[in-house]
Write a protein that holds these residues in place. Structure first.
Motif, mmCIF file in Angstrom:
data_model
loop_
_atom_site.group_PDB
_atom_site.id
_atom_site.type_symbol
_atom_site.label_atom_id
_atom_site.label_comp_id
_atom_site.label_asym_id
_atom_site.label_seq_id
_atom_site.Cartn_x
_atom_site.Cartn_y
_atom_site.Cartn_z
ATOM 1 N N THR A 41 0.823 -1.199 0.000
ATOM 2 C CA THR A 41 0.000 0.000 0.000
ATOM 3 C C THR A 41 0.861 1.253 0.000
ATOM 4 O O THR A 41 0.596 2.199 -0.725
ATOM 5 N N SER A 42 1.900 1.273 0.808
ATOM 6 C CA SER A 42 2.711 2.477 0.913
ATOM 7 C C SER A 42 3.626 2.677 -0.288
ATOM 8 O O SER A 42 4.133 3.772 -0.481
ATOM 9 N N SER A 43 3.859 1.627 -1.093
ATOM 10 C CA SER A 43 4.773 1.778 -2.221
ATOM 11 C C SER A 43 4.076 2.293 -3.480
ATOM 12 O O SER A 43 4.733 2.556 -4.465
ATOM 13 N N ILE A 44 2.768 2.450 -3.455
ATOM 14 C CA ILE A 44 2.056 3.006 -4.597
ATOM 15 C C ILE A 44 2.023 4.521 -4.439
ATOM 16 O O ILE A 44 1.586 5.028 -3.409
ATOM 17 N N PRO A 45 2.508 5.248 -5.440
ATOM 18 C CA PRO A 45 2.557 6.711 -5.300
ATOM 19 C C PRO A 45 1.161 7.328 -5.258
ATOM 20 O O PRO A 45 0.191 6.735 -5.717
ATOM 21 N N SER A 46 1.092 8.533 -4.747
ATOM 22 C CA SER A 46 -0.169 9.280 -4.747
ATOM 23 C C SER A 46 -0.467 9.717 -6.172
ATOM 24 O O SER A 46 0.449 9.948 -6.960
ATOM 25 N N PRO A 47 -1.752 9.864 -6.498
ATOM 26 C CA PRO A 47 -2.097 10.367 -7.833
ATOM 27 C C PRO A 47 -1.544 11.778 -8.042
ATOM 28 O O PRO A 47 -1.342 12.524 -7.085
ATOM 29 N N SER A 48 -1.343 12.134 -9.271
ATOM 30 C CA SER A 48 -0.850 13.467 -9.605
ATOM 31 C C SER A 48 -1.823 14.531 -9.094
ATOM 32 O O SER A 48 -3.035 14.356 -9.149
ATOM 33 N N SER A 49 -1.268 15.624 -8.618
ATOM 34 C CA SER A 49 -2.102 16.743 -8.157
ATOM 35 C C SER A 49 -2.130 17.870 -9.188
ATOM 36 O O SER A 49 -2.683 18.937 -8.928
ATOM 37 N N ALA A 50 -1.565 17.630 -10.357
ATOM 38 C CA ALA A 50 -1.559 18.655 -11.415
ATOM 39 C C ALA A 50 -2.989 18.942 -11.860
ATOM 40 O O ALA A 50 -3.827 18.040 -11.893
ATOM 41 N N PRO A 51 -3.275 20.186 -12.204
ATOM 42 C CA PRO A 51 -4.639 20.513 -12.628
ATOM 43 C C PRO A 51 -4.956 19.922 -13.999
ATOM 44 O O PRO A 51 -4.063 19.704 -14.822
ATOM 45 N N LEU A 52 -6.230 19.643 -14.225
ATOM 46 C CA LEU A 52 -6.696 19.207 -15.539
ATOM 47 C C LEU A 52 -6.615 20.401 -16.489
ATOM 48 O O LEU A 52 -7.091 21.490 -16.168
ATOM 49 N N GLU A 53 -6.011 20.202 -17.659
ATOM 50 C CA GLU A 53 -5.829 21.282 -18.627
ATOM 51 C C GLU A 53 -6.741 21.056 -19.838
ATOM 52 O O GLU A 53 -6.301 20.594 -20.881
ATOM 53 N N LEU A 54 -8.013 21.398 -19.696
ATOM 54 C CA LEU A 54 -8.983 21.177 -20.761
ATOM 55 C C LEU A 54 -8.665 21.944 -22.039
ATOM 56 O O LEU A 54 -9.046 21.512 -23.124
ATOM 57 N N ASP A 55 -7.954 23.058 -21.935
ATOM 58 C CA ASP A 55 -7.613 23.834 -23.129
ATOM 59 C C ASP A 55 -6.729 23.033 -24.087
ATOM 60 O O ASP A 55 -6.678 23.325 -25.277
ATOM 61 N N LEU A 56 -6.049 22.002 -23.595
ATOM 62 C CA LEU A 56 -5.208 21.170 -24.465
ATOM 63 C C LEU A 56 -6.044 20.322 -25.428
ATOM 64 O O LEU A 56 -5.522 19.810 -26.415
ATOM 65 N N LEU A 57 -7.346 20.178 -25.141
ATOM 66 C CA LEU A 57 -8.211 19.431 -26.062
ATOM 67 C C LEU A 57 -8.409 20.188 -27.369
ATOM 68 O O LEU A 57 -8.515 19.583 -28.434
ATOM 69 N N THR A 58 -8.458 21.510 -27.298
ATOM 70 C CA THR A 58 -8.657 22.318 -28.504
ATOM 71 C C THR A 58 -7.362 22.925 -29.035
ATOM 72 O O THR A 58 -7.264 23.231 -30.217
ATOM 73 N N LYS A 59 -6.384 23.086 -28.144
ATOM 74 C CA LYS A 59 -5.086 23.644 -28.538
ATOM 75 C C LYS A 59 -3.978 22.736 -28.015
ATOM 76 O O LYS A 59 -3.237 23.095 -27.102
ATOM 77 N N PRO A 60 -3.857 21.522 -28.583
ATOM 78 C CA PRO A 60 -2.856 20.589 -28.059
ATOM 79 C C PRO A 60 -1.432 21.062 -28.297
ATOM 80 O O PRO A 60 -1.150 21.743 -29.278
ATOM 81 N N LYS A 61 -0.573 20.712 -27.381
ATOM 82 C CA LYS A 61 0.857 20.990 -27.530
ATOM 83 C C LYS A 61 1.529 19.714 -28.030
ATOM 84 O O LYS A 61 0.956 18.628 -27.958
ATOM 85 N N ASP A 62 2.744 19.841 -28.511
ATOM 86 C CA ASP A 62 3.440 18.700 -29.116
ATOM 87 C C ASP A 62 3.600 17.514 -28.178
ATOM 88 O O ASP A 62 3.641 16.380 -28.624
ATOM 89 N N TYR A 63 3.691 17.764 -26.900
ATOM 90 C CA TYR A 63 4.000 16.679 -25.968
ATOM 91 C C TYR A 63 2.774 15.916 -25.477
ATOM 92 O O TYR A 63 2.908 14.890 -24.819
ATOM 93 N N VAL A 64 1.553 16.358 -25.774
ATOM 94 C CA VAL A 64 0.361 15.651 -25.302
ATOM 95 C C VAL A 64 -0.328 14.921 -26.441
ATOM 96 O O VAL A 64 -0.161 15.264 -27.614
ATOM 97 N N ILE A 65 -1.100 13.918 -26.058
ATOM 98 C CA ILE A 65 -1.891 13.146 -27.012
ATOM 99 C C ILE A 65 -3.326 13.199 -26.531
ATOM 100 O O ILE A 65 -3.602 13.024 -25.343
ATOM 101 N N THR A 66 -4.255 13.454 -27.453
ATOM 102 C CA THR A 66 -5.677 13.461 -27.116
ATOM 103 C C THR A 66 -6.393 12.437 -27.988
ATOM 104 O O THR A 66 -5.774 11.794 -28.849
#
Length: 183
Positions: A41-66
Motif C-alpha cells: 500500500t505504501s509503495s504506490i505513489p499518490s495520484p498526480s495533483s496537477a490541474p486538468l488542462e482542458l484547453d489542451l483538447l482544442t489547442k494541443p501541444k506537441d507533448y500531449v496526445i488526445t
C-alpha cells in the motif's frame, strides 16, 4: 466461509441490482478478509495533483496526445481509441495523455460524460476505471478521471518500478446531499 445467496434463481436470472449488490458484497468481504500488506500500500505513489488542462483538447501541444491525435506512421501511445469505440463511446468523451517528466510519471486524464457517469453504480464505475487503467498501465501511464467541470472522479495509480506493477484505484463518491468522500 459461507455467503448466503441473494436470490433463489441462477445468478443470470437475478436483477442487475441484486447482482451488483452481490458483487459489491463479495469485493467488500474480500477486502476485509485479505487486507493488502502495508509495504504494498505504501509503495504506490499518490495520484498526480496537477490541474486538468482542458484547453489542451482544442489547442494541443506537441507533448500531449488526445483522442483527436493521430500518428499516420505508427501506433499512437497510449492507444485508448479501441476502448472508446468498443464499449466506452458514450461514457469516455476524450482524454489527454502526458508523457513522463522529471517531476511526474506518465499519466492520462480521462474526461467522461457526467450524465452517463452519474447513472453508473459504484461497481460499474470501478469496472470502467479498472479496464481503462489496465489499458493505460500497459503503456506505462497512470489514469485520472474527470468530468468537464474539472471535478476529480477516480484515479488508477501504479508503481511501475515493481514487477508486476502495484496499482491502486481510488474513487470519489458524491452522496445524495452533494458531499464528496473518497473510497
Amino acid at each position: 466461509m459461507h455467503i448466503p445467496k441473494l436470490c433463489d434463481r441462477p445468478w443470470h436470472w437475478c436483477s442487475d441490482r441484486q447482482i451488483s449488490f452481490s458483487l459489491l458484497l463479495t469485493i467488500t468481504l474480500s477486502a476485509l478478509l485479505v487486507p493488502p500488506s502495508l509495504a504494498q500500500t505504501s509503495s504506490i505513489p499518490s495520484p498526480s495533483s496537477a490541474p486538468l488542462e482542458l484547453d489542451l483538447l482544442t489547442k494541443p501541444k506537441d507533448y500531449v496526445i488526445t483522442a483527436n491525435t493521430i500518428n499516420p506512421v505508427q501506433l499512437t501511445v497510449p492507444s485508448l481509441w479501441w476502448a472508446q469505440q468498443n464499449s466506452e463511446k458514450k461514457l469516455l468523451d476524450n482524454w489527454i495523455a502526458y508523457p513522463a517528466s522529471n517531476k511526474e510519471p506518465a499519466r492520462v486524464d480521462l474526461i467522461v460524460n457526467q450524465q452517463i457517469w452519474s447513472l453508473l453504480e459504484y461497481v460499474e464505475r470501478y469496472d470502467f476505471v479498472n479496464r481503462l487503467g489496465s489499458a493505460a498501465r500497459n503503456f506505462g501511464y497512470n489514469v485520472r478521471v474527470f468530468n468537464y467541470q474539472k471535478e476529480p472522479l477516480a484515479t488508477y495509480t501504479c508503481n511501475f518500478s515493481t514487477s508486476p506493477a502495484l496499482c491502486s484505484i481510488q474513487t470519489n463518491l458524491k452522496n445524495k446531499i452533494g458531499l464528496q468522500r473518497s473510497l
